[in-house]
Design an enzyme around this catalytic site. Structure first.
Site, PDB file in Angstrom:
ATOM      1  N   ASP A 184       0.766  -1.239   0.000  1.00 47.27           N
ATOM      2  CA  ASP A 184       0.000   0.000   0.000  1.00 47.27           C
ATOM      3  C   ASP A 184       0.804   1.301   0.000  1.00 47.27           C
ATOM      4  OD1 ASP A 184      -1.574  -2.177   0.566  1.00 47.27           O
ATOM      5  OD2 ASP A 184      -2.754  -1.206   2.106  1.00 47.27           O
ATOM      6  N   GLU A 419       1.773  -9.416  11.566  1.00 45.51           N
ATOM      7  CA  GLU A 419       1.540  -9.025  10.175  1.00 45.51           C
ATOM      8  C   GLU A 419       2.884  -8.754   9.492  1.00 45.51           C
ATOM      9  OE1 GLU A 419      -1.136  -5.650   7.811  1.00 45.51           O
ATOM     10  OE2 GLU A 419      -0.929  -5.581   9.988  1.00 45.51           O
TER      11      GLU A 419
END
Length: 451
Positions: A184, A419
């Site tokens: 992102d 993550e």
């Protein structure tokens, strides 16, 4: 399950316990219809997450793995696009389906976003099929039935990518949002994003910064306003593929996604030959070659890294991010492969002695813009370690697969299935109990003899 380590140790004692904990994470995140990406922060299905989750699930149950892919395919648009988010009924995520404005565009009964993500799906499907075929019996039958039934859908997905995102024959896919890349807020996109000037929008309240209290890990509000402006631009033209090039303020030829597409086309060609659609294989292999050549042509001779290209300015995008290793996924050029591996194992990447584990950070460890705690601007991502190792092993490079496996398992023994991880301290960051982190742990554990 913990949302953040809070400084507490959570060590796992051995690989058997690691596997048990990984299975527990996937079970806890399973809504029955989908395995959500992570508790609390990501309570929905993400497209490329689901592909990795499915291959991890296949170490437990082939049937459940195929169900995961089936659920994702049910959200496929008429155009062939597979959306990057399939929303569950769990509330509290932003941007939600109303902000996306996709009601009516998605299949009936499905709530989804309006963009895509990297097409790792058929590569992971081939992996699942190989596992099922080896097991034989009911597993092999289920895989055979699934592939024969869904092959047209996967071919439509690839055709949509080729025809709507690379119709210029460049061998490089265009993305209209950094979210489509899966990386992102990577420094790859700083230049293109800097030229996005948001117009009038509805106000917004983020939910990610309510759940990850260390806001330094997350994109800024300024960045988020750009993200939402691009969503609005797409929604304003009804996500019409033909109109997007004329309206979008962000347009990038994504080299990493293109390399993924190159190898995925070869994998889909193999599946087509094995499961009753051999006439499709030549076209898929032609696309594989086209995108392999497209990726190779982006490499900067000075750095040895592949580059994205800003469509609107025509400029190459050269920050040293892990996307620069796109040729490791797809190239057939042995000299380029050797150059890439030399850089990959050099002092700016996995050879940096300061690293907690010899694993690639999302940007070079010597890059002046390195932010080792911020999302795709510096942390180490376990899922990318496994994917790159998987690609290397398929080339026959068992030695490097084994090295990455050993380092990755050592990283995951801290126990939180983060993550992403701080590269120098090994601290787990972002969302804990991340499904695709647990999934690739199971993949590592399923192949102890390789390497």
């Amino acid at each position: 399950m913990s949302q953040a380590p809070d400084g507490d140790s959570y060590p796992i004692q051995d690989l058997e316990e690691l596997g048990s904990r990984a299975r527990d994470v996937l079970a806890a995140n399973d809504l029955g219809t989908m395995v959500t990406a992570a508790p609390n922060l990501y309570p929905h299905m993400w497209s490329w997450d689901a592909a990795f989750v499915a291959t991890g699930l296949s170490t437990i149950s082939i049937e459940r793995a195929l169900q995961e892919l089936d659920y994702l395919l049910a959200a496929q648009w008429k155009s062939g696009m597979i959306p990057h988010i399939v929303f569950s009924d769990v509330p509290g995520y932003f941007p939600d389906v109303d902000r996306w404005g996709t009601r009516g565009a998605s299949p009936e009964g499905v709530q989804s976003s309006g963009i895509c993500q990297p097409p790792v799906h058929t590569t992971m499907l081939r992996r699942i099929v190989e596992r099922a075929t080896t097991a034989g019996g009911e597993d092999a039958r289920l895989a055979d039935e699934f592939v024969r039934r869904t092959l047209p859908r996967w071919i439509d997905w690839h055709a949509w990518l080729r025809n709507s995102r690379a119709e210029d024959g460049s061998g490089l896919l265009t993305i209209y949002h950094g979210w489509e890349s899966g990386m992102d807020n990577s420094p790859r996109f700083d230049g293109p994003y800097s030229r996005v000037q948001p117009g009038e929008m509805e106000p917004f309240v983020r939910t990610d910064t309510l759940k990850i209290t260390d806001h330094s890990q997350r994109p800024s509000d300024e960045e988020y306003s750009r993200y939402l402006w691009l969503v609005q631009q797409m929604a304003d033209v009804g996500f019409d593929d033909e109109r997007l090039p004329g309206v979008m303020d962000f347009q990038v030829k994504d080299v990493f996604m293109s390399a993924i597409f190159a190898t995925a086309n070869e994998d889909l060609a193999v599946l087509a030959e094995q499961f009753g659609r051999p006439q499709e294989a030549p076209r898929l292999r032609q696309w594989a070659q086209e995108f392999c050549e497209g990726v190779d042509a982006t490499v900067d001779e000075r750095t040895g890294l592949a580059r994205d290209r800003d469509v609107l300015t025509g400029e190459w995008i050269g920050p040293p991010t892990m996307a620069g290793f796109a040729p490791l996924i797809s190239t057939t050029d042995q000299a380029l492969l050797e150059r890439q591996l030399e850089v990959f194992e050099g002092p700016e990447w996995t050879g940096d002695p300061r690293l907690a584990f010899p694993l690639p950070a999302s940007t070079s460890t010597t890059y002046e813009g390195l932010k080792p705690r911020q999302y795709w601007r510096g942390p180490v991502w376990p899922v990318m370690n496994w994917y790159l190792a998987h690609c290397l092993r398929r080339r026959g490079d068992g030695k490097r697969y084994h090295q990455l496996r050993e380092a990755s398992l050592a990283q995951l023994m801290e126990g939180h299935f983060g993550e992403y991880y701080e590269p120098f301290t090994g601290e787990p960051l972002g969302s804990m109990d991340q499904s695709w982190t647990a999934a690739v742990a199971l993949e590592w554990l399923a192949d102890p003899e390789n390497g």
